[in-house]
Design a protein around this motif. Sequence first.
Motif, short mmCIF file in Angstrom:
data_model
loop_
_atom_site.label_atom_id
_atom_site.label_comp_id
_atom_site.label_asym_id
_atom_site.label_seq_id
_atom_site.Cartn_x
_atom_site.Cartn_y
_atom_site.Cartn_z
N ASP A 66 14.01 24.30 5.55
CA ASP A 66 14.47 24.84 4.27
C ASP A 66 13.28 25.47 3.55
OD1 ASP A 66 14.77 24.36 1.18
OD2 ASP A 66 16.81 24.45 1.99
N ASN A 67 13.36 26.78 3.32
CA ASN A 67 12.24 27.52 2.72
C ASN A 67 11.80 26.94 1.38
OD1 ASN A 67 12.12 29.30 4.87
ND2 ASN A 67 13.43 30.80 3.89
N ALA A 68 12.74 26.61 0.51
CA ALA A 68 12.40 26.11 -0.82
C ALA A 68 11.74 24.74 -0.74
CB ALA A 68 13.65 26.05 -1.70
N LYS A 69 12.28 23.86 0.07
CA LYS A 69 11.67 22.52 0.22
C LYS A 69 10.29 22.63 0.86
CE LYS A 69 15.07 20.58 2.38
NZ LYS A 69 15.86 19.59 3.13
N ARG A 70 10.17 23.48 1.86
CA ARG A 70 8.89 23.65 2.53
C ARG A 70 7.85 24.20 1.55
NH1 ARG A 70 10.47 26.69 6.43
NH2 ARG A 70 9.69 28.66 5.64
N TYR A 71 8.24 25.18 0.76
CA TYR A 71 7.33 25.75 -0.23
C TYR A 71 6.91 24.68 -1.24
CZ TYR A 71 5.60 28.51 -4.13
OH TYR A 71 4.82 29.01 -5.14
N SER A 72 7.87 23.91 -1.72
CA SER A 72 7.58 22.88 -2.71
C SER A 72 6.62 21.82 -2.16
CB SER A 72 8.88 22.22 -3.16
OG SER A 72 8.63 21.19 -4.07
N SER B 223 4.61 22.15 0.35
CA SER B 223 3.34 22.81 0.62
C SER B 223 2.49 22.91 -0.65
CB SER B 223 3.60 24.19 1.20
OG SER B 223 2.38 24.82 1.52
N ARG B 224 3.12 23.24 -1.77
CA ARG B 224 2.38 23.33 -3.04
C ARG B 224 1.85 21.97 -3.46
NH1 ARG B 224 3.00 27.55 -1.23
NH2 ARG B 224 0.89 27.02 -0.73
N GLU C 244 2.42 25.87 7.15
CA GLU C 244 3.87 25.75 7.09
C GLU C 244 4.51 26.17 8.40
OE1 GLU C 244 5.68 27.53 3.66
OE2 GLU C 244 3.88 27.20 2.45
N ALA D 167 8.65 26.46 10.11
CA ALA D 167 10.09 26.39 9.85
C ALA D 167 10.85 25.74 11.00
CB ALA D 167 10.65 27.78 9.58
#
Length: 120
Positions: A4-10, A12-13, A24, A26
Amino acid sequence: MDDDNAKRYSLSRVVAMGGYQPREAASGLDALALLDDVSAVVLDVHLPDLHGFEVCARIRQQYPALPIVHVSTVFVDQPYPLAGRFAGANYYLVPPIEPSGLIELLDRLVQSQPARPASR
């Protein structure tokens, strides 16, 4: 590593704010290709190609001491946390995950491992 792009981004931050240099991925295969010189892995269980437990077991075979933290919003009930531990994960977290708690956990796991090249 999360599909999930949003969860991965979150995640990662959060990891970056803790002073780490996240990579990251996917998918499970992408994750397996990024393991050189990492100090820990935060791994989703629900991935599009390989199951997170299989990815975890493969990581554990190749890097026996590398800290692995499973994270799942889908596989939250028993026996999944136990299956994650059997696959080789050090911890199994179910969101919501407190950012400071995740960083403290990663720091503790990384510091307790034998010395090896790490990207932090």
